[in-house]
Design a protein around this motif. Structure first.
Motif, mmCIF file in Angstrom:
data_model
loop_
_atom_site.group_PDB
_atom_site.id
_atom_site.type_symbol
_atom_site.label_atom_id
_atom_site.label_comp_id
_atom_site.label_asym_id
_atom_site.label_seq_id
_atom_site.Cartn_x
_atom_site.Cartn_y
_atom_site.Cartn_z
ATOM 1 N N CYS A 162 5.037 0.199 15.203
ATOM 2 C CA CYS A 162 5.544 1.137 16.220
ATOM 3 C C CYS A 162 4.781 -0.172 17.261
ATOM 4 O O CYS A 162 4.678 -1.767 17.101
ATOM 5 N N ASN A 163 4.142 -0.254 18.619
ATOM 6 C CA ASN A 163 3.379 -1.347 19.244
ATOM 7 C C ASN A 163 2.839 -0.537 19.929
ATOM 8 O O ASN A 163 2.346 0.772 20.940
ATOM 9 N N THR A 219 -5.079 -1.591 20.545
ATOM 10 C CA THR A 219 -5.799 -1.317 19.361
ATOM 11 C C THR A 219 -5.609 -1.623 17.853
ATOM 12 O O THR A 219 -6.453 -2.505 17.213
ATOM 13 N N GLY A 241 2.570 4.749 25.054
ATOM 14 C CA GLY A 241 1.496 3.944 24.712
ATOM 15 C C GLY A 241 -0.351 5.052 24.836
ATOM 16 O O GLY A 241 0.083 4.998 25.622
ATOM 17 N N GLY A 300 -1.783 3.139 15.125
ATOM 18 C CA GLY A 300 -3.016 3.440 16.230
ATOM 19 C C GLY A 300 -2.266 4.598 15.759
ATOM 20 O O GLY A 300 -2.436 5.457 15.169
ATOM 21 N N THR A 360 -1.831 0.232 26.105
ATOM 22 C CA THR A 360 -2.554 0.622 26.762
ATOM 23 C C THR A 360 -3.588 -0.363 27.852
ATOM 24 O O THR A 360 -2.036 -0.972 28.379
HETATM 25 O O1 MRU Z 1 6.177 6.968 21.942
HETATM 26 P P1 MRU Z 1 5.401 5.941 22.094
HETATM 27 O O2 MRU Z 1 5.681 4.549 21.839
HETATM 28 O O3 MRU Z 1 4.617 6.711 23.300
HETATM 29 O O4 MRU Z 1 4.638 5.615 21.188
HETATM 30 C C1 MRU Z 1 3.272 5.166 21.058
HETATM 31 C C2 MRU Z 1 2.287 5.105 19.388
HETATM 32 O O5 MRU Z 1 2.915 5.602 18.490
HETATM 33 C C3 MRU Z 1 1.504 4.297 19.323
HETATM 34 O O6 MRU Z 1 1.049 3.864 17.787
HETATM 35 C C4 MRU Z 1 0.188 5.614 19.554
HETATM 36 O O7 MRU Z 1 0.531 5.810 20.966
HETATM 37 C C5 MRU Z 1 -1.225 3.938 19.452
HETATM 38 S S1 MRU Z 1 -0.795 3.278 20.691
HETATM 39 C C6 MRU Z 1 -2.968 2.046 21.242
#
Ligand code: MRU
Length: 353
Positions: free
Chosen positions: A161-162, A173, A51, A239, A168
């Motif tokens: 996604c998360n 977000t 994230g 996000g 965070t």
């Molecule tokens: O590969 P990841 O799990 O780090 O990807 C995360 C995302 O794409 C999230 O949507 C993005 O970082 C926003 S998190 C507040």
């Protein structure tokens, strides 16, 4: 009201960084303890923590751990600074797309440059990392507030996604907007894209929503368009990992397709991200580096012991895609909402922010 839990993916002890192991969720809640910067770098590479804002915060603590390690080994101030720069470079090399990582490391670098002695630098770095963590949660609450204000009293929000507390330092977000809307007493249902191949939606977003008691349906990514066509989705909020000066936005692979479907069905499509996710040095999304991840994520189920494709299958596995700014209704930041984001609106927003 008042039912929102304070989920935190990281804890700074003063000596070490504790990370909730996101590879094990939702089945196990285990913590990894990092006492060295190298442990932090590997935790980012191996997705113990992920994230965009979270990896920025964690990298800042990685610098603190690196500085503390060096303090024990290096006597000269010049040597300390040179070696700390190498540590910062190591942390910067962990993941390429989310600009929050480089933003946080830049803040840490400034502290190093301003420091007069090794002891001063180590103390100031720790204060800065704690501030970055604290400010991230405050920022997310503001994003949540501005985002929730855009919503009507009843919404069905699709997310990908998360983007929650786990992504965070806390609150989240896009998922922070959901939390804030629920705190305001709005009736919110969330459609959670499972988010192949790494399943951040199924494993992490569903887990967070379940903890909060917020109603949700878990869907596979290829169901999203169908539910939009049925009129079941009233809004999409996702996000971002990096936003170019013209508003083109890199986010988890699959976001672009959602934006096209949203346009087709006339559904508002919002990005929720802190201003630290903007990279004003690049003019458009073509310049955003896209991380290519291990083919095994596609070839195997997440649990790793079951292969789902024939041996010899060739794989492409970009972790992110870029949504053109024309497909984005608005970008929700801690300083307000940029509607119809384009270079002119973004430059004007930052000149006032
Ligand atoms: O590969 P990841 O799990 O780090 O990807 C995360 C995302 O794409 C999230 O949507 C993005 O970082 C926003 S998190 C507040």
């Amino acid at each position: 009201m008042g039912r929102i839990k304070d989920i935190r993916p990281l804890k700074w002890t003063g000596e070490s960084l504790l990370l909730l192991d996101q590879r094990k969720l939702p089945l196990k809640e285990e913590w990894v303890e990092c006492r060295t910067y190298e442990c932090v770098a590997r935790a980012v590479e191996d997705m113990v923590v992920r994230g965009a804002p979270a990896i920025g915060v964690v990298a800042a603590y990685g610098v603190v751990l690196g500085a503390k390690e060096l303090k024990e080994k290096v006597k000269s101030y010049v040597d300390f600074k040179a070696k700390l720069e190498l540590i910062i470079n190591r942390l910067a090399a962990t993941r390429p797309t989310a600009v929050n990582l480089f933003w946080a490391l830049k803040r840490m670098k400034k502290i190093v440059e301003a420091g007069q002695s090794i002891d001063d630098i180590v103390a100031a770095l720790e204060t800065e990392a704690v501030n970055i963590e604290k400010q991230d949660v405050e920022t997310n609450r503001k994003i949540g507030f501005y985002g929730a204000e855009l919503l009507s009293s009843r919404e069905v929000i699709l997310t990908h996604c998360n983007t929650g507390a786990l992504a965070t330092a806390g609150y989240g977000t896009a998922l922070g907007v959901v939390r804030a809307a629920v705190e305001m007493g709005k009736e919110i249902t969330v459609y959670v894209d499972e988010t192949r191949p790494y399943l951040q939606g199924a494993r992490l977003t569903a887990w967070e929503l379940q903890q909060e008691g917020i109603p949700y349906y878990l869907i596979t990514d290829n169901m999203a368009g169908w539910f939009m066509s049925l009129g079941e989705i009233t809004c999409i909020i996702v996000g971002a990992d990096r936003i170019a000066r013209n508003g083109d936005t890199a986010n988890k692979i699959g976001t672009y397709s959602l934006s096209v479907l949203a346009k087709e069905h006339g559904i508002p499509f919002y990005i929720a991200a802190p201003t630290s996710t903007f990279d004003l040095s690049i003019s458009n999304g073509v310049e955003i580096p896209i991380e290519e991840r291990n083919p095994e994520e596609v070839l195997y189920c997440h649990c790793k012991n079951c292969r789902i494709a024939p041996y010899g299958a060739k794989v492409k596995n970009p972790a992110f895609d870029v949504t053109p700014h024309e497909n984005i209704t608005g970008i929700i930041t801690e300083k307000g909402v940029i509607t119809s984001p384009n270079e002119e609106n973004i430059v004007e927003f930052f000149s006032k922010a």
